[in-house]
Design an enzyme around this catalytic site. Structure first.
Site, PDB file in Angstrom:
ATOM      1  N   ARG A  72       0.844  -1.192   0.000  1.00 11.49           N
ATOM      2  CA  ARG A  72       0.000   0.000   0.000  1.00 11.49           C
ATOM      3  C   ARG A  72       0.879   1.243   0.000  1.00 11.49           C
ATOM      4  O   ARG A  72       1.718   1.413   0.883  1.00 11.49           O
ATOM      5  CB  ARG A  72      -0.925   0.004   1.222  1.00 11.49           C
ATOM      6  N   HIS A 117      -3.128  10.841   0.614  1.00  8.57           N
ATOM      7  CA  HIS A 117      -2.598  10.649   1.965  1.00  8.57           C
ATOM      8  C   HIS A 117      -2.002  11.992   2.428  1.00  8.57           C
ATOM      9  O   HIS A 117      -0.810  12.124   2.630  1.00  8.57           O
ATOM     10  CB  HIS A 117      -1.558   9.519   1.976  1.00  8.57           C
ATOM     11  N   GLU A 162      -7.570   8.334   6.456  1.00 11.25           N
ATOM     12  CA  GLU A 162      -7.864   8.874   7.788  1.00 11.25           C
ATOM     13  C   GLU A 162      -8.418  10.291   7.794  1.00 11.25           C
ATOM     14  O   GLU A 162      -7.815  11.207   8.366  1.00 11.25           O
ATOM     15  CB  GLU A 162      -6.583   8.870   8.643  1.00 11.25           C
ATOM     16  N   ASN A 313      -7.320   1.608   9.804  1.00 10.31           N
ATOM     17  CA  ASN A 313      -6.008   1.841  10.421  1.00 10.31           C
ATOM     18  C   ASN A 313      -6.198   1.795  11.924  1.00 10.31           C
ATOM     19  O   ASN A 313      -7.069   2.488  12.468  1.00 10.31           O
ATOM     20  CB  ASN A 313      -5.447   3.218  10.046  1.00 10.31           C
ATOM     21  N   TYR A 315      -4.055   1.522  15.789  1.00  7.81           N
ATOM     22  CA  TYR A 315      -2.787   1.500  16.529  1.00  7.81           C
ATOM     23  C   TYR A 315      -2.958   1.235  18.019  1.00  7.81           C
ATOM     24  O   TYR A 315      -2.184   0.519  18.613  1.00  7.81           O
ATOM     25  CB  TYR A 315      -2.053   2.839  16.346  1.00  7.81           C
ATOM     26  N   GLU A 388      -3.479  -0.266   7.991  1.00  8.71           N
ATOM     27  CA  GLU A 388      -2.301   0.127   8.774  1.00  8.71           C
ATOM     28  C   GLU A 388      -2.417  -0.436  10.172  1.00  8.71           C
ATOM     29  O   GLU A 388      -3.495  -0.414  10.762  1.00  8.71           O
ATOM     30  CB  GLU A 388      -2.180   1.663   8.929  1.00  8.71           C
TER      31      GLU A 388
HETATM   32  C1  PNW Z   1      -1.342   7.331  10.650  1.00  5.20           C
HETATM   33  N1  PNW Z   1      -3.223   9.325  16.515  1.00  5.20           N
HETATM   34  O1  PNW Z   1      -1.569   8.545  11.316  1.00  5.20           O
HETATM   35  C2  PNW Z   1      -1.001   7.740   9.232  1.00  5.20           C
HETATM   36  O2  PNW Z   1      -1.867   7.205   8.265  1.00  5.20           O
HETATM   37  C3  PNW Z   1       0.424   7.501   8.849  1.00  5.20           C
HETATM   38  O3  PNW Z   1       0.767   8.330   7.767  1.00  5.20           O
HETATM   39  C4  PNW Z   1       1.301   7.711  10.053  1.00  5.20           C
HETATM   40  O4  PNW Z   1       2.660   7.736   9.744  1.00  5.20           O
HETATM   41  C5  PNW Z   1       0.958   6.601  11.028  1.00  5.20           C
HETATM   42  O5  PNW Z   1      -0.411   6.576  11.348  1.00  5.20           O
HETATM   43  C6  PNW Z   1       1.757   6.638  12.310  1.00  5.20           C
HETATM   44  O6  PNW Z   1       1.491   7.802  13.038  1.00  5.20           O
HETATM   45  C7  PNW Z   1      -1.969   8.661  12.626  1.00  5.20           C
HETATM   46  O7  PNW Z   1      -2.672  10.254  17.178  1.00  5.20           O
HETATM   47  C8  PNW Z   1      -1.495   9.746  13.327  1.00  5.20           C
HETATM   48  O8  PNW Z   1      -4.094   8.631  17.014  1.00  5.20           O
HETATM   49  C9  PNW Z   1      -1.917   9.966  14.610  1.00  5.20           C
HETATM   50  C10 PNW Z   1      -2.800   9.091  15.202  1.00  5.20           C
HETATM   51  C11 PNW Z   1      -3.269   7.995  14.505  1.00  5.20           C
HETATM   52  C12 PNW Z   1      -2.835   7.777  13.215  1.00  5.20           C
END
Ligand code: PNW
Length: 484
Positions: A72, A117, A162, A313, A315, A388
């Site tokens: 991707r 993006h 996002e 995505n 995290y 992601e």
């Molecule tokens: C994503 N948060 O962004 C993006 O899609 C990527 O480009 C980025 O590098 C990656 O996650 C890592 O940060 C985020 O604060 C940025 O929750 C911030 C958050 C979540 C996703």
């Protein structure tokens, strides 16, 4: 996992390409923003970054070595259309992506292409950018151009990455391009403009028009899949027996994931909780109408159902309780009644020996399984692709013995444990999971954090003009999972 499960890594154009002003590329809002003094934590920018524009063959080799079935990446709108005019494309930009896509396919790696993006052409920004209605036509024009050039070979498309992060960070908090602040300024609460909501609307319309244009003009011939990618934390009440906490957790999910998922995957409109709460807040501040723009019936019908899969995505996870005056400053958008934070017992991303890791990323693998189940139940069991998921290390602090952090045990554990929860969601809970893209292939420009935060399976040496890439232990871990 399914036999045809997509295994890949993910990146984005501004974060890896470099060559910011080469061969006719136009400038983007990230070129402008990163060149602004004080905008980026370590004073860096993406001018060269991984230099993928020149080193793309190495990237393909790395993907091959990983045994990825998919990759991707995003297209740079201003590299393809420097004046955002599709009748005046940049031939060098088109040639670059053609070489890249052909190189991937020659190695049996299928491209998953994000159209947008975050790197809007500066010339579009100068005419109002996402705050102007005109952007919708411009976006469609750009997407049309991309389908016509690359759609014969690209079968998996993501319109926008996002949107809620962009709305919140770019318009309001002002910590991402275009850096429009407002929400915490004294005038904010009397400002009916409310950029982040305007922008969420033009993004939804851009996505929806593009989806429908693909369906009417290209789908029969190109036969690809197209959707949007939404970022979401999982969120739980701090105290599940406290109804205020329960409400706060649900509102956080509604106002981040639901903000875009509810219109697209449900009924064309924002979640009721958002509409009701923002109206109430607007009235309390003396406004006649809600600052959240009302979507017309026609717009709702246009937006509803514009997906072929759910791009997710993910995290991290948060606990929630209701917001107070002291905690208001941490809200991602102005009308957020939820205060969210990590449980102090959760492991923080970053090297264990360091006092701090990355500020926001806490490792809670079980959150992924719960979120996948939530999406499946709430949005009618869509096919989900995790576009992601990944883990960062804080790079700037001296870390003797392993300066490249090649022995990234924590990232290995992150990948294994999150994937294990994804597998449970698939096998035990019946979630329709189609693929997993690890963020990210190699260390790159991490937006406002510059190069201080590293997410790569490969270390990149940004001091070295060759931008040497070295696999970390996690690259082997990921490959082993893919193989087995
Ligand atoms: C994503 N948060 O962004 C993006 O899609 C990527 O480009 C980025 O590098 C990656 O996650 C890592 O940060 C985020 O604060 C940025 O929750 C911030 C958050 C979540 C996703």
């Amino acid at each position: 996992f399914r036999k045809d499960f997509m295994w890949g890594a993910a990146t984005a154009s501004y974060q890896i390409e470099g060559a910011w002003d080469k061969d006719g590329k136009g400038q983007s809002i990230w070129d402008t923003y990163a060149h602004t003094e004080g905008a980026i934590e370590d004073g860096t920018n993406g001018d060269i970054t991984c230099d993928t524009y020149h080193k793309y063959l190495e990237d393909i080799k790395m993907l091959k070595r990983l045994k990825a079935t998919h990759y991707r990446f995003s297209l740079s709108w201003s590299r393809l259309l420097p004046t955002a005019d599709s009748s005046a494309p940049n031939a060098a930009g088109v040639a670059f992506y053609n070489k890249f896509i052909d190189g991937l396919l020659a190695n049996n790696i299928k491209p998953c292409v994000t159209l947008y993006h975050w790197d809007l052409p500066q010339c579009v920004q100068d005419k109002g950018g996402w705050q102007s209605e005109d952007v919708v036509e411009k976006f469609k024009e750009y997407a049309d151009f991309c389908f016509s050039q690359f759609g014969d070979r690209v079968k998996l498309w993501v319109t926008i990455n996002e949107p809620h992060v962009q709305c919140g960070f770019g318009f309001g908090m002002g910590i991402h391009a275009p850096g429009i602040k407002g929400q915490f300024s004294p005038i904010y609460h009397t400002d009916p403009m409310n950029a982040c909501y305007q922008v969420s609307r033009t993004m939804l319309l851009s996505h929806a028009h593009t989806y429908r244009m693909y369906s009417s003009k290209y789908r029969a011939k190109q036969n690809g899949l197209i959707s949007i990618t939404l970022n979401s934390d999982w969120c739980e009440p701090k105290d599940p027996s406290n109804p205020d906490h329960v409400k706060a957790a649900q509102f956080y999910i509604d106002a981040t994931l639901g903000w875009f998922a509810h219109p697209i995957f449900k009924d064309g409109d924002y979640p009721d909780s958002m509409k009701e709460h923002i109206l109430e807040m607007s009235k309390a501040q003396g406004l006649k109408n809600s600052r959240l723009p009302v979507l017309s019936e026609q717009e709702k019908n246009l937006i509803k159902g514009t997906y072929d899969f759910f791009g997710l995505n993910h995290y991290t996870t948060r606990l929630a309780e209701q917001i107070t005056d002291e905690t208001q400053a941490f809200a991602i958008h102005p009308d957020m009644p939820s205060f969210v934070y990590p449980d102090p017992s959760w492991e923080r991303a970053g090297n264990d020996r360091l006092p701090i890791g990355s500020e926001w990323l806490f490792i809670v693998p079980t959150g992924l399984r719960k979120l996948l189940n939530y999406i499946s139940k709430t949005y009618g069991d869509p096919s989900i692709i995790i576009t992601e998921n990944g883990c960062s290390t804080k790079h700037s602090v001296n870390n003797p013995g392993d300066t490249k952090q090649l022995e990234d045990e924590q990232r290995c554990r992150f990948i294994t444990s999150y994937l294990n929860e994804a597998l449970k969601a698939h096998l035990l809970d019946g979630v329709d999971l189609r693929g997993y893209f690890l963020w990210t292939l190699m260390d790159n420009f991490e937006w406002a954090a510059g190069y201080t935060e590293r997410f790569g399976l490969y270390h990149v040496d940004f001091e070295d003009p060759a931008r040497t890439r070295t696999p970390r232990k996690s690259a082997a871990t990921f490959t082993k999972i893919i193989e087995e």
